[in-house]
Structure formats: C-alpha cells, structure tokens
Design an enzyme around this catalytic site. Structure first.
Site, PDB file in Angstrom:
ATOM      1  N   TYR A  56       0.852  -1.187   0.000  1.00 30.62           N
ATOM      2  CA  TYR A  56       0.000   0.000   0.000  1.00 30.62           C
ATOM      3  C   TYR A  56       0.888   1.238   0.000  1.00 30.62           C
ATOM      4  CZ  TYR A  56      -4.062  -2.916   1.331  1.00 30.62           C
ATOM      5  OH  TYR A  56      -5.069  -3.853   1.376  1.00 30.62           O
ATOM      6  N   LEU A 206     -18.620  -1.737   1.656  1.00 32.32           N
ATOM      7  CA  LEU A 206     -19.401  -0.623   1.109  1.00 32.32           C
ATOM      8  C   LEU A 206     -19.098  -0.420  -0.374  1.00 32.32           C
ATOM      9  CD1 LEU A 206     -19.194   1.962   4.041  1.00 32.32           C
ATOM     10  CD2 LEU A 206     -21.049   0.369   3.481  1.00 32.32           C
ATOM     11  N   GLY A 207     -18.551  -1.450  -1.002  1.00 32.10           N
ATOM     12  CA  GLY A 207     -18.282  -1.358  -2.434  1.00 32.10           C
ATOM     13  C   GLY A 207     -17.384  -0.189  -2.787  1.00 32.10           C
ATOM     14  N   ARG A 208     -16.358   0.052  -1.931  1.00 34.06           N
ATOM     15  CA  ARG A 208     -15.436   1.183  -2.115  1.00 34.06           C
ATOM     16  C   ARG A 208     -16.172   2.535  -2.111  1.00 34.06           C
ATOM     17  NH1 ARG A 208     -13.951  -3.180  -4.705  1.00 34.06           N
ATOM     18  NH2 ARG A 208     -11.818  -3.927  -4.497  1.00 34.06           N
ATOM     19  N   GLY A 209     -17.208   2.581  -1.314  1.00 39.60           N
ATOM     20  CA  GLY A 209     -17.980   3.816  -1.172  1.00 39.60           C
ATOM     21  C   GLY A 209     -19.212   3.880  -2.050  1.00 39.60           C
ATOM     22  N   SER A 212     -22.246   3.365   0.059  1.00 38.17           N
ATOM     23  CA  SER A 212     -22.128   4.013   1.366  1.00 38.17           C
ATOM     24  C   SER A 212     -23.255   4.995   1.634  1.00 38.17           C
ATOM     25  CB  SER A 212     -20.793   4.763   1.462  1.00 38.17           C
ATOM     26  OG  SER A 212     -20.786   5.856   0.546  1.00 38.17           O
TER      27      SER A 212
END
Length: 331
Positions: A56, A206-209, A212
C-alpha cells in the site's frame, strides 16, 4: 465492541476491523493527521483488528500505522498484513511474487516498518501462478514456527486453493471482497470455509464507497483515486448501481440507520465467522460505521434488504479487466 473468532484456529478480534488502505491515497488524497486520529479513535472504540498491505503506497501505510500505534499496548491490537505484490516507481504494479525467499524478505521489511516483533495474520495478497501455494504457505509456516507470525491467512483465492493451503497449515481466515453487490463467495468459497473451520474477513463491504450512501454520479475522488478505473463507477454503470442504493436508503430509514450502517450490518449478519473490514479514513466515517456492530437485523429486515439489492444486480466488474484474472472468484 463484541468480538468474533477468525475460524477454528485464529484469534479473537473485534466484530468490525479497520482497513487502512485508503489512508495511503488509494481513494485520492488522504490527511496523515486525520488518518492517525482515526486509528486512535478505532482503538479507543474497541476495534482490535487493523488490516494493511506492505505494498500500500509501497510501505507508506505500514509506516503510517507504526506512527499511529506507537506507545499502544502490542497486545491490544492485531495486525493483518498482505504481502507479495511487486511495485515500481510511478505506482506501477509488477505482479505477484510469492516465492518462499520473497515471503521472508517481505516479512522482514514489514516488521521493520511497523516496528513490531510479530505479525498476527500474514497472507499473500494474490495467488502467484508461478509458485505452488503449498510453497508459499510452507514459508509462512516456517515464520510461524520461528515466532515472527502468529496465524496464516489467505486473500482472494478460490475454494480449491483454500483446501490446498489448509492441508499444509491451518488457515485462520480468508480475506475477500463481500458486500451486497459482491456476493460470488456465497456459491462455493464460503461453504468451503465453513466446512474447514476457516473465518472470513470481508473487505469492500461498502463497495469502495459506492453503496455508502455518500456517492453520486459524476463525483471524483481526485488524482490517485482507484475508483476512476473501476467498471462499477463508470458512466452508465454507476447510475444503475446507485438506484439500488436509493432503495436501500428507504429500508435504512425505517430501521433508523444510515445506508452505510445497514450495508455493514448485513455483512456481519451473514455469519458469526465473518468480520467486516471498514475502510474509514476519517473519524467522521468511522463514527458512522461503528453503530453497525450493534445493529441487529431481523428476518424481515434481511428480506427487505434482499429486495432492495438483489444478488447479482450490480452492473460492472469489481476490478478493471486486467486485475480480474488474478482473483479467485468473480463478482
């Protein structure tokens, strides 16, 4: 904060874990001070599992966590670390490297960057097609025997690979994407984990936002936001996907919860062997997510959520085409 155990052989962890990837720019610019404050707030709220990857931002995330965790009781938190993804200047990826000698090399760097003497759960980020998984797991087992690692984890592999790895050394958990819009694991992977007594840490809850409740068509996270390359966020697909979010919003309102809280709680409700990872990178988003750990969903709630977001209803792959081939399961 309630706790759950990662499989039959893994550690007890908080019901919600903290995914730290977004604190190193994966979703656009991140604020270092706020990121550290968010880690502190998570620990103070009883979150004990923190997930990172040595790749990362090429070590940035581990160094950030080292700063955030400095002075904290080492027995008060658990570190889950993914390894094996090669990089290059310019944020380019060079594919996986899971050779035994590479495993030990990556681990030595992680221990140094994090400033700790052991990693709690160590896992290859992706399957290396050039290296039998048995060899990779064998190297991690050596590090467990030597005391540098506590537990073996896996990430984004299929059921057959889980079985092969587990035959070499008990697997504590599989980390894999699982959410209302990513449910491919339900067909074969999740039943295999339960058969073998292996837990799951679910990322992308959250599905990458996307689910959300805070995303809108045309929104951009700015330079460096990986979602700019995601098929699910592309024009046409994003509008289709957000329609399900609006349906979910109605269910959430009736429950007295936000969309994000309901989506996280749904993942947690799929089994006591599943620990959702929340990718909050601000204290505000963390504060919103935490009540999901105390949200109890009834059978009627679950049915309403299923009607709002039917399985397989999302449009677009969860990764760009170039990355889909390296996944153990699809969408």
């Amino acid at each position: 904060m309630r706790t759950r155990t990662l499989g039959a052989t893994g550690p007890a962890v908080s019901l919600l874990g903290l995914g730290a990837m977004g604190m190193s720019g994966a979703y656009g610019a991140a604020d270092r001070t706020e990121s550290i404050a968010t880690v502190h707030a998570a620990l103070d709220a009883g979150v004990t599992l923190i997930d990172t990857g040595d790749f990362y931002a090429m070590g940035h995330n581990e160094l950030l966590l080292a700063e955030a965790l400095r002075g904290r009781d080492r027995d008060g938190y658990l570190l889950s670390v993914k390894f094996g993804m090669l990089g290059a200047p310019g944020a380019a990826f060079g594919g996986p490297d899971c050779r035994p000698e590479a495993v030990k090399n990556f681990l030595a760097h992680s221990l140094t960057r994090l400033g700790v003497d052991h990693i709690d759960v160590y896992r290859p980020a992706r399957l290396d097609p050039a290296v039998p998984v048995e060899e990779t797991v064998g190297a991690v087992k050596e590090m467990i025997d030597a005391g540098y690692v506590r537990h073996l984890g896996l990430s984004e592999v299929d059921a057959a690979t889980v079985r092969r790895a587990h035959a070499v050394h008990p697997v504590a958990d599989l980390q894999i994407e699982y959410s209302l819009i990513s449910r491919a694991v339900e067909a074969e992977v999740l039943p295999t984990l339960r058969e073998l007594g292996i837990g799951m840490t679910a990322y992308g809850v959250l599905g990458r936002g996307l689910i959300s409740g805070h995303w809108a068509p045309g929104r951009s996270g700015g330079e460096g936001d990986l979602r700019g390359h995601s098929p699910r966020f592309s024009a046409g697909n994003v509008e289709h996907n957000l329609a399900f979010v609006e349906a979910l919003r109605k269910v959430a309102a009736e429950k007295g919860r936000t969309v994000a809280q309901l989506a996280i709680a749904w993942v947690a409700a799929q089994g006591e062997d599943i620990v959702p990872l929340v990718g909050a990178r601000t204290r505000e988003r963390l504060a919103e997510a935490l009540p999901a750990a105390e949200t109890v969903l009834t059978a009627d709630d679950l049915a309403a959520i299923e009607r709002a977001v039917p399985a397989g209803s999302a449009r677009g792959d969860r990764y760009p085409a170039a990355f889909m081939a390296g996944l153990g399961v699809g969408n």
